[in-house]
Design an enzyme around this catalytic site. Sequence first.
Site, PDB file in Angstrom:
ATOM      1  N   LYS A  35      17.851  -7.791   5.051  1.00 30.03           N
ATOM      2  CA  LYS A  35      17.214  -6.878   5.576  1.00 30.03           C
ATOM      3  C   LYS A  35      15.602  -6.784   5.106  1.00 30.03           C
ATOM      4  O   LYS A  35      15.467  -7.602   4.125  1.00 30.03           O
ATOM      5  CB  LYS A  35      17.863  -5.474   5.313  1.00 30.03           C
ATOM      6  CG  LYS A  35      17.717  -5.033   3.886  1.00 30.03           C
ATOM      7  CD  LYS A  35      18.487  -4.031   3.758  1.00 30.03           C
ATOM      8  CE  LYS A  35      18.534  -3.382   2.140  1.00 30.03           C
ATOM      9  NZ  LYS A  35      19.755  -2.639   1.841  1.00 30.03           N
ATOM     10  N   TYR A 274     -13.984   0.754  -8.493  1.00 33.03           N
ATOM     11  CA  TYR A 274     -13.983   2.005  -7.899  1.00 33.03           C
ATOM     12  C   TYR A 274     -13.327   3.177  -8.921  1.00 33.03           C
ATOM     13  O   TYR A 274     -12.623   2.873  -9.746  1.00 33.03           O
ATOM     14  CB  TYR A 274     -13.051   2.269  -6.577  1.00 33.03           C
ATOM     15  CG  TYR A 274     -13.632   1.472  -5.522  1.00 33.03           C
ATOM     16  CD1 TYR A 274     -14.832   1.930  -4.934  1.00 33.03           C
ATOM     17  CD2 TYR A 274     -12.882   0.489  -5.023  1.00 33.03           C
ATOM     18  CE1 TYR A 274     -15.239   1.453  -3.723  1.00 33.03           C
ATOM     19  CE2 TYR A 274     -13.074  -0.172  -3.672  1.00 33.03           C
ATOM     20  CZ  TYR A 274     -14.553   0.295  -3.219  1.00 33.03           C
ATOM     21  OH  TYR A 274     -15.105  -0.176  -1.983  1.00 33.03           O
TER      22      TYR A 274
END
Length: 382
Positions: A35, A274
């Site tokens: 999956k 940042y």
Amino acid sequence: MSRPLFCEVDLAALRHNYAKVKALAAGRGVWAVIKANAYGHGIAEAVKGFAQADGLAMLNFEDAVLCRQLGWSKPILMLEGAFSAADVALAQQLDLQLVVHQQRQVDWLLQASSPVTLHLHLKVNTGMNRLGFSVEQVSRPAEQLIRSNRCRALTWMTHFANSDLPALDQRGSYVDVNFQLDHLLRAMRTTGQPASEPELAQASVTNSAALVTGIQTPPVRVETAGWARPGIILYGATPFGEQTAAQLGFKPAMRLVSEIIAVQSLSPGDQVGYGSRFTAEQPMRIGVVACGYADGYPRIAKDGTPVWVAGQLTRLVGRVSMDMLTVDITHIPTAGEGSEVELWGTHVPIDDVAAGAQTIGYELMCAVAPRVKRRVIDSSPL
Ligand SMILES: *Cc1c(COP(=O)(O)O)cnc(C)c1O
């Protein structure tokens, strides 16, 4: 010219891990769970790497179509069953086995206009409270399916919530494997099926963690239960908090690799990225790596998360940006522009990166962005 970031998938590792799982499963069938785009490794890669698997288990019917187109002729199991009545016809056409976890799926089967005879997997909710019929309600759909001519074979199935944790002596703070197996047996008994340990041998319960631990306390041994459904360990990451995949003998099948594209020299007090999360305390060299959160590297990863640069282990420093991240290369004089970087893979276990980002290897694998180019290797073609 093109960005030097790759998601490398090693078919030899997939083969190795499958062979190990098959040995653990001792005599049982094994569904290789593919999956989520084979946990991010790619459906086509999984079909090749798991060529020896007894069957493939997945969710998307599109993926099942692709597997058949790629020549996969062995069993396919759809883990969430049909999403619509049309899926029942498609299942018949492609010879797919379906999980049945709710009444409307039973109704779609019973009402199918074209002839349908499928191997069905009746899912019982034994404590996870996600998919499945309750122990009290399961006898009606079970009998409907058994009596109908729509059911070629019926396998009882459940899914463990805590098979990575020890079994408990009595009901504790979590539903343990024994509690769930006991409920599965009770569910099987409600249909007058001979529900005993031998009967559980036909059931499908075992995910990676249960397969590895082979929980040994009464009332049943998990090893005896039917076809196994391992996922994560096939890709070389661990389902456990403590034991690593390497300790368990599994090899990472995915490497996320890139390069340093720029270098900065910092003086004490200089900051990186940042939010200026990281401040240099001494002179430092910082490597800027072509990989960011838009590629699937977790933005939340903390300073110190391991990274492999130019053949040596080092650490992430500063906040991860959209397209770049920054690493400490002060102690790696050979590292510079163009140096190879492994974000996770054979030198940096994906589970260690996950630990630095408050998640699990599963999530990182699945989250590698489509924009990351794939490279398929076969580290031992024999
Ligand atoms: C994902 C899944 C598995 C595999 O679980 P792992 O922890 O990756 O081994 C097995 N069964 C079902 C129903 C699943 O959804």
